[in-house]
Design a protein around this motif. Sequence first.
Motif, PDB file in Angstrom:
ATOM      1  N   ALA A 219      -2.308 -14.732  24.665  1.00 23.54           N
ATOM      2  CA  ALA A 219      -2.076 -14.340  22.509  1.00 23.54           C
ATOM      3  C   ALA A 219      -2.277 -15.616  21.528  1.00 23.54           C
ATOM      4  O   ALA A 219      -3.020 -15.761  21.034  1.00 23.54           O
ATOM      5  CB  ALA A 219      -1.034 -14.042  22.253  1.00 23.54           C
ATOM      6  N   THR A 222      -5.854 -16.347  21.443  1.00 23.49           N
ATOM      7  CA  THR A 222      -6.980 -15.675  20.761  1.00 23.49           C
ATOM      8  C   THR A 222      -6.241 -16.009  19.214  1.00 23.49           C
ATOM      9  O   THR A 222      -7.247 -15.970  18.668  1.00 23.49           O
ATOM     10  CB  THR A 222      -6.006 -14.198  20.848  1.00 23.49           C
ATOM     11  N   GLY A 349      -9.076 -11.725  24.214  1.00 20.93           N
ATOM     12  CA  GLY A 349      -8.390 -11.169  23.511  1.00 20.93           C
ATOM     13  C   GLY A 349      -8.929 -11.777  22.187  1.00 20.93           C
ATOM     14  O   GLY A 349      -8.959 -10.438  21.364  1.00 20.93           O
ATOM     15  N   THR A 350      -9.612 -12.921  22.726  1.00 19.65           N
ATOM     16  CA  THR A 350     -10.239 -13.268  21.964  1.00 19.65           C
ATOM     17  C   THR A 350     -11.903 -12.261  21.692  1.00 19.65           C
ATOM     18  O   THR A 350     -12.122 -11.903  20.158  1.00 19.65           O
ATOM     19  CB  THR A 350     -11.118 -14.699  21.731  1.00 19.65           C
ATOM     20  N   ALA A 368      -3.449  -6.928  18.311  1.00 22.56           N
ATOM     21  CA  ALA A 368      -3.307  -7.562  20.305  1.00 22.56           C
ATOM     22  C   ALA A 368      -2.688  -8.836  20.662  1.00 22.56           C
ATOM     23  O   ALA A 368      -2.570  -8.929  21.714  1.00 22.56           O
ATOM     24  CB  ALA A 368      -5.145  -8.732  19.651  1.00 22.56           C
ATOM     25  N   MET A 369      -2.467 -10.048  19.571  1.00 20.81           N
ATOM     26  CA  MET A 369      -1.297 -10.825  20.173  1.00 20.81           C
ATOM     27  C   MET A 369      -0.420 -10.508  20.609  1.00 20.81           C
ATOM     28  O   MET A 369       0.841 -10.501  21.279  1.00 20.81           O
ATOM     29  CB  MET A 369      -0.270 -11.666  18.904  1.00 20.81           C
ATOM     30  N   LEU A 372      -0.326  -8.211  23.980  1.00 22.89           N
ATOM     31  CA  LEU A 372      -0.483  -9.557  24.740  1.00 22.89           C
ATOM     32  C   LEU A 372       0.921  -9.371  25.014  1.00 22.89           C
ATOM     33  O   LEU A 372       1.530 -10.162  26.518  1.00 22.89           O
ATOM     34  CB  LEU A 372      -1.246 -11.054  23.763  1.00 22.89           C
TER      35      LEU A 372
END
Length: 404
Positions: A219, A222, A349-350, A368-369, A372
């Motif tokens: 995370a 990302t 994630g990226t 997204a974070m 994760l």
Amino acid sequence: MPRPALRTILPLSLITCTSMLSMDLYLPAVPSLQAAIGTSVTLAQATIALFLAGLAASQLLWGEALTRLGPRHCVLLGVGGLAAASAGCALAPDIGWLLVMRFVQGAAAGAATVVAPSVVRATLDDIDAVRGLAAISMIESIIPAAGPVLGAALLLVTDWRGTFWVLAAVTFAVMPFVVRVAPREMPGLDRTVKSGYALILSNRKFVRVALSHALCFGALLTFVASAPQMAVNAFGLGNAAFATLQVCSVATFMVTASQSGRIAKALGPAGAIRLGAALHVALCAALLAGSLLLRLPFAVVVLFWCGFCGALAVRGPAAFSEALALPPSQMGRASAMMMLAILLAGAFGTQAVAPFLAGPSTAPLAFAMLVLCGASAWLVSPYPGQRPRYGGNAPGSAQDQSAD
């Protein structure tokens, strides 16, 4: 921290810093390299991607080499290879040669991510190991903030080739200090203890703690990879905004990491890990809710990022120490698998966030974070128990204590 511990930690931090400089010092030189060689943006960016690919691809090899060859030989090969590859980059006649050398440079840099944490964990016990890993993390955290600034300053007096010559010189200069402190064998190594990758993966505690740490660190990667685009598209800001994020977060991380040993001693390593995981989930959920309901000012993102890095400083050293609480014969392979998982989580994630970064909202990045970090928190709640299958005594086991 006892003086012997400092004599181990400080030189080992040098090898990790030089490996990180290979990425961060070089970043400002990418546009000038593109213009000087006359290549495309895609190929110029590939010099970054191939470094990371080499770093990831080498992890399991270094994990194997650490047990078979010992830390000192791994340091010699890794640091020597990094210096040679940096010189090879400086001498590259074309983009094809540079791409090959960047992959080799990344593979050589992988030695640091395996050797340093493994030797510290094998040398120190429990809370001292948390302090030791926190000390290395504090020193490492300076590089992402200072590296690009120093790289930009170098370009005022030299070109992109000069950047690689500086990297080669710095790497060569630190080699004697690191080699001197690196032991010939892992402290306490018992070669009769089984240590294969499959056996380590059968350890439930290692898998859950290591994967939890990899997801939260993914995370972080990302966010770092997405922040420059986010600053431009969501807030209309330039490079100074990303620099502000980095400086503030590094300061917060260092201050918190300096207390990580005390936190782990007060709460226990498991308590520190779970506290950091809970803070990560709360921070990401708050950022997502704010992004959906309001148009957040950039200052809120700065506060979020400082809080996130502070929470990582609470849980990160304890998680590394707990995951590597294994027989010395297994630590190198375990460290390699952790780092590989971190790189894969960051890459996933990226890439998942990338299609949404052109928009004006921070919500996709926050979501997204949160995913994760939510998975990371789930893996350590409840905290996994130890189920050793070593073919020998684990450090601190009942049989081990009775033998003492």
